[in-house]
Design a protein around this motif. Structure first.
Motif, mmCIF file in Angstrom:
data_model
loop_
_atom_site.group_PDB
_atom_site.id
_atom_site.type_symbol
_atom_site.label_atom_id
_atom_site.label_comp_id
_atom_site.label_asym_id
_atom_site.label_seq_id
_atom_site.Cartn_x
_atom_site.Cartn_y
_atom_site.Cartn_z
ATOM 1 N N THR A 1 17.783 71.254 128.834
ATOM 2 C CA THR A 1 16.430 71.611 129.254
ATOM 3 C C THR A 1 15.409 70.525 128.908
ATOM 4 O OG1 THR A 1 16.000 72.774 127.165
ATOM 5 C CG2 THR A 1 16.946 74.064 128.965
ATOM 6 N N GLY A 2 15.889 69.395 128.373
ATOM 7 C CA GLY A 2 14.982 68.296 128.069
ATOM 8 C C GLY A 2 14.414 68.315 126.673
ATOM 9 N N ASN A 3 14.949 69.146 125.795
ATOM 10 C CA ASN A 3 14.476 69.197 124.414
ATOM 11 C C ASN A 3 15.380 68.369 123.515
ATOM 12 O OD1 ASN A 3 12.248 71.057 124.781
ATOM 13 N ND2 ASN A 3 13.789 72.646 125.116
ATOM 14 N N ILE A 4 14.775 67.609 122.640
ATOM 15 C CA ILE A 4 15.529 66.740 121.739
ATOM 16 C C ILE A 4 16.135 67.577 120.619
ATOM 17 C CG2 ILE A 4 13.578 66.202 120.228
ATOM 18 C CD1 ILE A 4 14.565 63.298 120.228
ATOM 19 N N TYR A 5 17.343 67.211 120.200
ATOM 20 C CA TYR A 5 18.002 67.929 119.113
ATOM 21 C C TYR A 5 17.291 67.633 117.789
ATOM 22 C CZ TYR A 5 21.915 69.237 122.119
ATOM 23 O OH TYR A 5 22.687 69.785 123.115
ATOM 24 N N PRO A 6 17.428 68.527 116.795
ATOM 25 C CA PRO A 6 16.709 68.345 115.523
ATOM 26 C C PRO A 6 17.253 67.173 114.722
ATOM 27 C CG PRO A 6 18.227 70.188 115.359
ATOM 28 C CD PRO A 6 18.224 69.766 116.805
ATOM 29 N N THR A 7 16.443 66.678 113.810
ATOM 30 C CA THR A 7 16.907 65.658 112.874
ATOM 31 C C THR A 7 17.773 66.324 111.807
ATOM 32 O OG1 THR A 7 15.038 65.921 111.366
ATOM 33 C CG2 THR A 7 14.763 64.368 113.201
ATOM 34 N N ILE A 8 18.514 65.491 111.070
ATOM 35 C CA ILE A 8 19.320 66.020 109.976
ATOM 36 C C ILE A 8 18.430 66.720 108.951
ATOM 37 C CG2 ILE A 8 20.665 65.330 107.955
ATOM 38 C CD1 ILE A 8 22.185 63.427 109.614
ATOM 39 N N VAL A 9 17.269 66.132 108.661
ATOM 40 C CA VAL A 9 16.363 66.716 107.671
ATOM 41 C C VAL A 9 15.909 68.103 108.108
ATOM 42 C CG1 VAL A 9 14.133 66.465 106.534
ATOM 43 C CG2 VAL A 9 15.612 64.479 106.825
ATOM 44 N N GLU A 10 15.615 68.264 109.392
ATOM 45 C CA GLU A 10 15.149 69.561 109.900
ATOM 46 C C GLU A 10 16.249 70.621 109.852
ATOM 47 O OE1 GLU A 10 11.892 67.872 113.164
ATOM 48 O OE2 GLU A 10 13.985 68.198 113.736
ATOM 49 N N ALA A 11 17.488 70.202 110.028
ATOM 50 C CA ALA A 11 18.596 71.161 110.089
ATOM 51 C C ALA A 11 19.339 71.303 108.763
ATOM 52 C CB ALA A 11 19.584 70.726 111.182
ATOM 53 N N TRP A 12 19.001 70.485 107.778
ATOM 54 C CA TRP A 12 19.799 70.368 106.556
ATOM 55 C C TRP A 12 19.923 71.686 105.794
ATOM 56 C CZ3 TRP A 12 23.002 66.815 104.563
ATOM 57 C CH2 TRP A 12 23.335 66.898 103.201
ATOM 58 N N GLU A 13 18.818 72.326 105.490
ATOM 59 C CA GLU A 13 18.858 73.500 104.615
ATOM 60 C C GLU A 13 19.550 74.687 105.271
ATOM 61 O OE1 GLU A 13 15.133 74.522 102.909
ATOM 62 O OE2 GLU A 13 14.872 72.597 101.896
ATOM 63 N N GLN A 14 19.565 74.761 106.597
ATOM 64 C CA GLN A 14 20.234 75.861 107.281
ATOM 65 C C GLN A 14 21.722 75.601 107.485
ATOM 66 O OE1 GLN A 14 17.180 74.582 108.566
ATOM 67 N NE2 GLN A 14 16.211 76.178 107.318
ATOM 68 N N ALA A 15 22.173 74.375 107.223
ATOM 69 C CA ALA A 15 23.573 74.022 107.460
ATOM 70 C C ALA A 15 24.458 74.557 106.344
ATOM 71 C CB ALA A 15 23.719 72.499 107.562
ATOM 72 N N THR A 16 25.730 74.783 106.675
ATOM 73 C CA THR A 16 26.702 75.199 105.663
ATOM 74 C C THR A 16 27.025 74.017 104.755
ATOM 75 O OG1 THR A 16 28.565 74.597 107.084
ATOM 76 C CG2 THR A 16 27.708 76.854 107.266
ATOM 77 N N ALA A 17 27.695 74.305 103.651
ATOM 78 C CA ALA A 17 28.064 73.249 102.708
ATOM 79 C C ALA A 17 28.969 72.219 103.365
ATOM 80 C CB ALA A 17 28.744 73.867 101.481
ATOM 81 N N VAL A 18 29.982 72.684 104.096
ATOM 82 C CA VAL A 18 30.917 71.739 104.711
ATOM 83 C C VAL A 18 30.219 70.902 105.772
ATOM 84 C CG1 VAL A 18 31.731 73.477 106.360
ATOM 85 C CG2 VAL A 18 33.140 71.496 105.869
ATOM 86 N N ARG A 19 29.281 71.485 106.504
ATOM 87 C CA ARG A 19 28.587 70.714 107.546
ATOM 88 C C ARG A 19 27.681 69.653 106.922
ATOM 89 N NH1 ARG A 19 26.510 73.478 112.996
ATOM 90 N NH2 ARG A 19 28.782 73.459 113.212
#
Length: 680
Positions: free
Chosen positions: A127-145
């Protein structure tokens, strides 16, 4: 100019009414799927062009530096002599899973002679939206991710550093994530007066690992501290980070369901494809869950057909021996060693086909050969992050030669994991041409290598390692399906029903083959699907609800017990009874955990497409300081309800599906098996 109507052109050159409103999925005139190709416009000049502008009467500026090619059927502008800024993108084409590719150039507005480099395969959604940065997604990610993201960045450090591009991994806004996968927006040249090292990378990471998940935080902090304070080698950091990654991944369960088939197609005289597994495969073979193969033979009847079948059988023998060796190891084998072993296996198979060609005096185009794409799930033992021993590190190794492909598909995206060995790819990799220009060559799809065409020393092999840490489908297929991008266009219709338990893996295989026969239809088609499940929901059956009056009575008794605790101390006999009761409770809790473990082993053999009978979950029941004999009686009533419910559920399962039930029983220890199988 500012555009007034958002339109997109059909890519079908024979369409006589190609203009469509932007956002439509198919052309209103000819029903050809519309291509919405979003691009990243590099450089500071492009950042100044406002959204709503149409550049070169072709590119619609959707957002800052995000452009849509409204005429994707036309080749982009590409100069005859390539500039130095575009060469690194070509040299690194093999890393296309993580890096963007050069698409073309666009002239700037207002007569500026500076051309803007446009990139495709960028981290922008449909849809033309840029994916999040690692910093933006970091806290919601699992430990392994979290660990997996850092491991991917570390793997990119060497190839980017060799071309003076390591600065690209230090720009936070440049590091984007699409699920598990780290993707870069663009490549940044490291300034000539800077010499970047792992210390710079560690300093970048140290702000992230502070908020890492508890199970991996200490390990990550130790690694980053070493990177920042010592001149540690890349290999040493690789080893430490890999061990932490595998220990975190092994915490997850892993269920694999594999199915495959090959089809001659509607017009072919013979089937030169071969795959594993197929309709004739033994469903009880231990190798089945760990290996999948697709081969597309070259050389006609008694040529390609022989080469593809010989390759499948040889790979099975080689992988069976490799897995046997892995199970005997007491320590973790590094991914580099396993990759070398798989490469060696392919070289041996290549020489087998070559020897057959030489024996039969085949020359030139008469020589038989085959493409291959293969995936091996290698189950190593490791101590997990929380301290228990796991039998599977979730490693998936992928190798391909030729143009048979592998895709990773989830509910949210479809990712092409392999790179074709064809003329178009070769021209890009050698920095001779941009990919879109190379595609218009008449020989663009001609293969540059396959197993059996020449000596193994000339093979250029790449074995990739992935970690299975999310639910998804690994699709292997020959070009009978992948031609004309039919996987990219159809994955939602064929994969999501499997992921939502609305379709079996076997049905999805046959449906995709039928699609290939309908849409392409000029070739054999082979499809192998591996459904990978790591989500723990299947370990949480519904607990039978207790009657409301029992629940209320227990609450009242607990409150009364707390009041009585303050009035007087319990006699020593009551304390002994409490201790005995607690021991019985602990014993029951252990038994319930054992049953859940058996359920885990059982799910490895369940066909997720079948309607399975209800299996009640046994949850550990924690009672707060029981004070009366009546409490003990109530506890036994609760236990009786739970155990009785479990027994009824298992009995119903045996009645409805005795074959599956008996398969589970045979996996139990001999001492337990005799009480499980009926008639014993």
């Amino acid at each position: 100019m500012i555009s007034t109507q958002l339109i997109i052109f059909c890519i079908n050159p024979r369409c006589n009414s190609p203009i469509n409103p932007m956002g439509d999925s198919v052309c209103a005139n000819c029903q050809t799927p519309l291509v919405h190709r979003y691009l990243w416009a590099t450089g500071s000049l492009s950042a100044q062009i406002p959204p709503g502008t149409k550049v070169a009467d072709r590119y619609e500026v959707i957002k800052q530096q995000i452009w849509l090619d409204t005429q994707p059927g036309l080749p982009p502008d590409i100069p005859e002599e390539l500039s130095t800024e575009v060469i690194p993108y070509l040299r690194l084409y093999q890393e296309r899973l993580h890096l963007p590719q050069a698409y073309g150039f666009a002239s700037n507005l207002d007569g500026d002679t500076t051309d803007i480099l446009l990139l495709e395969n960028v981290p922008i959604d449909k849809t033309g939206n840029i994916y999040p940065t690692i910093v933006e997604a970091w806290e919601q990610a699992t430990a392994v991710r979290q660990v997996y993201w850092l491991w991917q960045i570390l793997q990119l450090w060497k190839p980017l550093s060799e071309l003076g591009l390591s600065h690209s991994l230090l720009v936070i806004d440049n590091l984007r994530v699409e699920g598990w996968c780290v993707r870069l927006l663009e490549l940044y040249q490291t300034p000539a007066d800077e010499k970047l090292s792992l210390q710079n990378l560690g300093e970048c990471w140290q702000f992230w690992v502070v908020s890492a998940k508890a199970s991996v935080a200490k390990g990550l902090q130790n690694i980053v501290q070493e990177m920042c304070e010592t001149e540690i080698e890349l290999e040493a950091i690789n080893i430490q980070l890999n061990h932490l990654l595998l220990a975190a991944a092994a915490e997850l369960p892993l269920v694999l369901k594999v199915a495959g088939s090959t089809d001659i197609g509607p017009i072919m005289a013979q089937n030169e494809d071969a795959c594993y597994p197929n309709a004739l495969s033994d469903l009880d073979e231990p190798l089945l869950r760990h290996l999948s193969i697709v081969c597309d033979g070259i050389g006609g009847h008694e040529g390609g057909e022989v080469a593809s079948k010989l390759t499948v059988q040889s790979v099975k023998l080689q992988i069976r021996a490799l897995l046997a060796e892995v199970t005997q190891q007491t320590g973790l084998l590094p991914p580099e060693l396993l990759q070398e072993q798989l490469e060696a296996s392919l070289r041996v198979i290549n020489n087998l086909i070559c020897a057959r060609n030489d024996q039969q005096k085949r020359q030139g185009r008469e020589r038989m050969a085959t493409t291959i794409v293969m995936a091996v799930q290698i189950p190593q033992r490791v101590q997990t992050s929380t301290g228990w021993q796991s039998n599977n590190t979730h490693e998936l190794y992928l190798a391909n030669v030729g143009d048979s492909r592998a895709y990773w598909i989830t509910r949210n995206y479809c990712q092409l994991l392999t790179v074709d060995d064809d003329v178009a790819t070769r021209e890009v990799r050698l920095a001779k041409s941009l990919y879109r220009k190379a595609l218009v060559r008449p020989d663009a799809s001609a293969l540059t290598q396959a197993l059996g065409t020449r000596d193994s020393e000339s093979l250029r092999l790449k074995v990739q390692r992935f970690i299975v840490e999310e639910d998804g489908i690994l699709l292997l297929c020959s070009d009978g399906l992948s031609d004309n991008n039919w996987v990219e266009q159809s994955w939602q219709d064929y994969a999501i029903p499997v992921l939502t338990a609305q379709m079996t893996v076997e049905d999805a295989v046959h449906n995709w083959i039928n699609l290939a026969n309908e849409k392409n239809g000029r070739d054999n088609t082979s499809v192998v699907l591996t459904y990978c499940r790591v989500s723990p929901e299947y370990l949480v059956p519904v607990t039978p609800a207790l009657p409301q009056e029992i629940i209320e009575a227990e609450i009242q008794e607990e409150e009364q017990a707390e009041r009585e605790e303050e009035e007087q101390a319990e006699r020593e006999e009551e304390e002994q009874a409490e201790r005995g009761e607690e021991e019985e409770l602990i014993s029951f809790t252990d038994s319930s955990e054992t049953l859940l473990d058996l359920d885990l082993g059982l799910d490895l053999d369940l066909d997720l497409s079948e309607e399975t009978p209800f299996i009640p979950e046994i949850r550990p029941t924690f009672i707060t300081k029981p004070k009366r004999d009546k409490r003990l009686l109530r506890l036994w009533e609760v236990l009786a309800l739970l155990v009785g419910g479990t027994s009824l559920g298992l009995f119903a399962w045996w009645q409805i599906n005795p074959q599956r039930f008996q398969q589970m029983c045979r996996q139990l220890p001999q001492g337990v098996e005799q009480f499980c199988l009926p008639g014993r």
